[in-house]
Design an enzyme around this catalytic site. Structure first.
Site, short mmCIF file in Angstrom:
data_model
loop_
_atom_site.label_atom_id
_atom_site.label_comp_id
_atom_site.label_asym_id
_atom_site.label_seq_id
_atom_site.Cartn_x
_atom_site.Cartn_y
_atom_site.Cartn_z
N ASP A 1 -5.62 -0.21 8.64
CA ASP A 1 -5.22 -0.40 7.25
C ASP A 1 -5.74 -1.69 6.64
O ASP A 1 -5.70 -1.86 5.41
CB ASP A 1 -3.69 -0.42 7.14
CG ASP A 1 -3.07 0.97 7.23
OD1 ASP A 1 -3.83 1.95 7.29
OD2 ASP A 1 -1.83 1.06 7.25
N LYS B 1 0.84 -1.20 0.00
CA LYS B 1 0.00 0.00 0.00
C LYS B 1 0.88 1.24 0.00
O LYS B 1 1.89 1.30 0.67
CB LYS B 1 -0.89 0.00 1.25
CG LYS B 1 -1.59 1.32 1.55
CD LYS B 1 -2.19 1.32 2.94
CE LYS B 1 -1.16 1.36 4.03
NZ LYS B 1 -0.46 2.67 4.15
#
Length: 278
Positions: free
Chosen positions: A134, A7
């Protein structure tokens, strides 16, 4: 086999703090072709084998997020936590790339299939959020505008095609330490338009927003400033910033050849990956 993609926070604004101490964010999240891999197989108990170029960094971690995800899913689904997990680790640890969260998300997807868990998508995302802010965005695995503590996700406009160079100077920056070092007032979340026409348009918008944790990361690891400066001086770079809480930084380029050429000029001891946003 689900991929646990790295990410990248293309921008990251800290816009407030909740009563429980968690910070409120405004971020554009994207994913890259760099990925860990999770393989699962039936077994009589729950185990995890870690291999790959970044495996050594997890040697002392006996209960990482992949195992926690497996136990949590088993408990919620009412099944015995029995599976042999094999994690091929490529994403650096504590690097601002969400590797542990991506591993947890990929584990959930793999075990839902292995254990034939019939769970509504909304419940799976709620379960993912209990593992970390996340994890839901990694579960979605697509460009998103993230708010709240990162758990509120809205699909982002399409990103222009581009190459990305990820670089880490070999220093870990734990997220709590970086947030603890942040100083100053909170930012305001800026509205976005309908999208970006090309890389230049995206780069101008990213430069306007930036990463509010950069100064805090540099105060803990001054090498981040040197890394950012080297990337800014590379040929063909459209935008340079730190991802998440660092220490990984990135440059956006029009072609993979430009990203690879910039990577070749960096210190040999620095980790790097020249690839693409997906």
């Amino acid at each position: 086999m689900p991929l646990a993609r790295a990410k990248v926070n293309l921008w990251l604004k800290v816009v407030g703090r909740r009563a429980d101490g968690f910070h409120l964010l405004d971020s554009l999240v994207a994913f890259t072709d760099l990925a860990d891999e999770i393989e699962v197989a039936p077994a009589s108990d729950l185990s995890l084998q870690i291999v790959g170029p970044a495996a050594a960094s997890l040697e002392r971690n006996t209960d990482n997020l992949a195992l926690k995800a497996a136990r949590l899913l088993a408990g919620r689904a009412g099944v015995a936590p029995r599976a042999a997990l094999r994690l091929t680790k490529r994403i650096p640890v504590a690097a601002g790339l969400g590797g542990g969260s991506a591993d947890a998300a990929a584990t959930l997807l793999a075990l839902v299939e292995l254990w034939r868990v019939a769970m509504p998508q909304e419940e799976l995302f709620d379960l993912a959020a209990t593992l970390g802010a996340d994890v839901p965005m990694c579960l979605a695995g697509r460009p998103a505008l993230a708010s709240g503590i990162g758990e509120r996700l809205v699909p982002a406009p399409a990103l222009p095609a581009c190459a990305i160079l990820l670089v880490n100077p070999g220093t870990a920056l734990p997220t709590p330490a970086v947030f603890g070092a942040r100083q100053g007032s909170f930012s305001a979340a800026l509205p976005i338009g309908s999208g970006w026409q090309d890389l230049g348009d995206l780069a101008r918008d990213l430069a306007r927003r930036g990463n509010d944790l950069t100064d805090a990361a540099i105060s803990l690891q001054p090498e981040v400033a040197d890394l950012l400066d080297r990337l800014r001086r590379s040929d063909g770079v459209a935008h340079v910033a730190m991802s998440g809480s660092g220490a990984t930084c990135f440059g956006l380029y029009r072609t993979i050849e430009e990203a690879q050429r910039a990577a070749s000029l960096l210190p040999a001891s620095w980790w790097r990956h020249a690839g693409r946003l997906v």
